[in-house]
Design an enzyme around this catalytic site. Structure first.
Site, mmCIF file in Angstrom:
data_model
loop_
_atom_site.group_PDB
_atom_site.id
_atom_site.type_symbol
_atom_site.label_atom_id
_atom_site.label_comp_id
_atom_site.label_asym_id
_atom_site.label_seq_id
_atom_site.Cartn_x
_atom_site.Cartn_y
_atom_site.Cartn_z
ATOM 1 N N LYS A 127 0.830 -1.216 0.000
ATOM 2 C CA LYS A 127 0.000 0.000 0.000
ATOM 3 C C LYS A 127 0.856 1.253 0.000
ATOM 4 C CE LYS A 127 -4.266 -1.642 0.380
ATOM 5 N NZ LYS A 127 -5.628 -1.709 0.727
ATOM 6 N N LYS A 209 -3.580 -10.934 -6.801
ATOM 7 C CA LYS A 209 -4.942 -11.120 -6.259
ATOM 8 C C LYS A 209 -5.909 -10.084 -6.819
ATOM 9 C CE LYS A 209 -5.739 -8.303 -2.293
ATOM 10 N NZ LYS A 209 -6.622 -7.972 -1.285
ATOM 11 N N LYS A 212 -10.260 -4.584 -5.259
ATOM 12 C CA LYS A 212 -11.280 -3.619 -5.676
ATOM 13 C C LYS A 212 -10.668 -2.265 -6.029
ATOM 14 C CE LYS A 212 -12.934 -2.763 -0.893
ATOM 15 N NZ LYS A 212 -12.650 -3.793 -0.041
HETATM 16 P P1 ATP Z 1 -8.019 -3.500 -1.525
HETATM 17 O O1 ATP Z 1 -7.443 -4.528 -2.411
HETATM 18 O O2 ATP Z 1 -8.737 -2.431 -2.214
HETATM 19 O O3 ATP Z 1 -7.055 -3.021 -0.513
HETATM 20 P P2 ATP Z 1 -9.528 -5.682 -0.639
HETATM 21 O O4 ATP Z 1 -10.267 -6.004 -1.883
HETATM 22 O O5 ATP Z 1 -8.383 -6.514 -0.227
HETATM 23 O O6 ATP Z 1 -9.111 -4.180 -0.669
HETATM 24 P P3 ATP Z 1 -10.584 -5.745 2.076
HETATM 25 O O7 ATP Z 1 -11.677 -4.952 2.688
HETATM 26 O O8 ATP Z 1 -9.224 -5.351 2.481
HETATM 27 O O9 ATP Z 1 -10.634 -5.665 0.507
HETATM 28 O O10 ATP Z 1 -10.833 -7.285 2.322
HETATM 29 C C1 ATP Z 1 -12.003 -7.837 2.861
HETATM 30 C C2 ATP Z 1 -11.912 -9.338 2.917
HETATM 31 O O11 ATP Z 1 -11.853 -9.892 1.607
HETATM 32 C C3 ATP Z 1 -10.675 -9.882 3.640
HETATM 33 O O12 ATP Z 1 -11.045 -11.009 4.406
HETATM 34 C C4 ATP Z 1 -9.759 -10.287 2.532
HETATM 35 O O13 ATP Z 1 -8.859 -11.296 2.912
HETATM 36 C C5 ATP Z 1 -10.744 -10.792 1.496
HETATM 37 N N1 ATP Z 1 -10.216 -10.676 0.132
HETATM 38 C C6 ATP Z 1 -9.787 -9.550 -0.477
HETATM 39 N N2 ATP Z 1 -9.392 -9.813 -1.738
HETATM 40 C C7 ATP Z 1 -9.573 -11.145 -1.934
HETATM 41 C C8 ATP Z 1 -9.362 -12.020 -3.034
HETATM 42 N N3 ATP Z 1 -8.876 -11.587 -4.180
HETATM 43 N N4 ATP Z 1 -9.670 -13.328 -2.895
HETATM 44 C C9 ATP Z 1 -10.163 -13.781 -1.735
HETATM 45 N N5 ATP Z 1 -10.391 -13.011 -0.658
HETATM 46 C C10 ATP Z 1 -10.106 -11.700 -0.735
#
Ligand code: ATP
Ligand code: LTN
Length: 343
Positions: A127, A209, A212
C-alpha cells in the site's frame, strides 16, 4: 431419584458457542474476491458461532477518502452484508467508528507491538508503494487496529481471505505477548481460511490477487456488476496459449476461472474439473460467467431492496453498536485493570 433435566436457558446455550469476528473496509463496492474469500463463508458460519461482523471504516481512512462517498459506501457495505444472507438479528453488525473501544484498545496494544513487526507486513509495503503521496502513520499501525478489533471480543475464529493471514499471525503474537505479561486476558484467535476462494485472482493478471482498488476495471468483478458486464469481463479474462481447460497451477488464468465456478456453484474442485476440463475457452468462459451471474443476481436484488429501507438500516446499526460496545467494554475494563490504570 429425581431425573436430571437439561435446564440450559437459551442465553447459556448461546454462551457455549465460540466467537467469530471479521470485517471489511468500506472503500468502494466489494469484489467477488471479497465475497467468495470472506463474506460467503461468514454466511455459512453464522448459525454455529456468535458472530460480530464489522464495517471497518476506521481502517478505510488509511487511504484518502471523500466524506460523502465513504458514508455511502459504509451504508452500502452493511446492506450487502444483509443481502448476502447475514441475519442482523443473529449477528452483531455495526460500524467500527461507532464503537470507540476499538481505537482505545488499539492505542494500548500499540505499546506492545514492535516497529520491526510492523515493518515486515506485506500489505503495508504494497500500500505504501501504491500511495507514495500519503504514507501515513495509520497505514503503518493498521494491523494493530485490526488486532484490537479481534481481541476486544475474545474472538476464537477470524474468517478472512488468504491475504490477511500475516495480520492474523501478528494479532496472535500480540495477544500471546500481553497474556505472558498479565495472565490470561485475551483469547488467542485462529484464522479461518476457506479451501477454495481464499485467493481469487485478477482477471487481467492472474498471478495477482483480485483487488477492488485495481486501476483496470476489467481486472475485477464487483458484486454489483450487471450481468452483461460480468459476462464481458469473464470473456476478456486472460488465459494462456493452450486451447482446452485443465486445472493446474501453471495455468493460473484457467485455474482462477474454475475456482470462480466452484465458488459460485458450491461444487467441489473435483466436480468442477469433471464439468469443465476439456472445454474450449469460449465455452468455459460462458459457463463460468453464467454460473457467476446466477449466484450474484439474487444478492443484487436483495441489496437494492434493503438499501431503500433507511429506517431499517438505521435501527440495526444503532442496536448492534450498543451490543458491540457492551461486549467490548468487558474486555477493555479487564485490560485497563491489569495494566494498572486507576479505577
Ligand atoms: P483492496 O485490495 O482495495 O485493498 P480488498 O479487496 O483486499 O481491498 P478488504 O476490505 O481489504 O478488501 O478485504 C475484505 C476481505 O476480503 C478480507 O477477508 C480479505 O482477505 C478478502 N479478500 C480480499 N481480496 C480477496 C481475493 N482476491 N480473494 C479472496 N479473498 C479476498
Ligand atoms: N484488514 C482486513 C479488514 C479487517 C479485518 C479486521 C478482518 C480489519 N479488521 C478484523 C478481520 C478481522 C482486510 O481485509 N483488509
Amino acid at each position: 431419584m429425581m431425573k436430571r433435566v437439561n435446564t440450559l436457558s437459551s442465553e447459556q446455550t448461546k454462551e457455549k458457542k465460540q466467537t467469530i469476528f471479521s470485517g471489511m473496509q468500506s472503500t468502494g463496492v466489494i469484489t467477488i474476491g471479497n465475497y467468495f474469500g470472506a463474506l460467503k463463508n461468514w454466511v455459512k458460519l453464522q448459525d454455529e458461532y456468535n458472530c460480530l461482523f464489522c464495517v471497518v471504516d476506521l481502517h478505510s481512512i488509511t487511504v484518502k477518502q471523500e466524506p460523502a462517498k465513504l458514508r455511502q459506501s459504509s451504508r452500502d457495505l452493511l446492506a450487502l452484508y444483509i443481502a448476502a444472507g447475514l441475519d442482523p438479528e443473529k449477528n452483531v453488525m455495526y460500524y467500527q467508528s461507532h464503537v470507540p473501544q476499538h481505537a482505545e484498545l488499539s492505542w494500548i496494544l500499540g505499546c506492545y507491538t514492535y516497529m520491526g513487526e510492523l515493518n515486515r507486513m506485506t500489505q503495508f509495503k504494497e500500500k505504501s508503494q501504491k500511495h507514495v503521496e500519503n504514507i501515513n502513520a495509520g497505514l503503518f499501525t493498521y494491523p494493530i487496529l485490526m488486532a484490537a478489533d479481534i481481541l476486544l471480543y475474545q474472538t476464537d475464529l477470524v474468517p478472512v481471505g488468504h491475504d490477511q493471514k500475516q495480520h492474523l499471525e501478528l494479532s496472535r503474537d500480540i495477544a500471546e505477548r500481553f497474556n505472558n505479561i498479565y495472565g490470561n486476558v485475551f483469547t488467542v484467535p485462529n484464522p479461518y481460511i476457506g479451501k477454495v476462494g481464499a485467493r481469487i485472482m485478477s482477471l487481467q493478471e492472474p498471478t495477482k490477487k483480485m483487488s477492488k482498488s485495481d486501476e483496470n476495471v476489467n481486472a475485477f468483478i464487483s458484486l454489483l456488476d450487471e450481468p452483461n458486464v460480468v459476462m464481458n469481463k469473464i470473456k476478456r479474462a486472460v488465459t494462456d496459449s493452450e486451447t482446452t481447460a485443465i486445472y493446474a497451477d501453471d495455468r493460473p488464468g484457467v485455474k482462477n476461472l474454475m475456482d470462480i465456478y466452484s465458488c459460485a456453484t458450491g461444487e467441489t474442485i473435483e466436480k468442477t474439473k469433471e464439468a469443465l476440463e476439456g472445454k474450449g475457452y469460449g465455452d468455459l468462459k460462458k459457463i463460468v460467467g453464467e454460473a457467476l451471474v446466477a449466484e450474484m443476481e439474487p444478492v443484487q436484488k436483495r441489496f437494492f431492496e434493503i438499501k431503500q429501507d433507511k429506517a431499517y438500516l438505521d435501527s440495526i446499526i444503532k442496536k448492534n453498536a450498543e451490543t458491540a460496545s457492551y461486549l467490548a467494554n468487558k474486555t477493555l475494563r479487564k485490560v485497563k485493570k491489569k495494566i494498572g490504570f486507576p479505577e
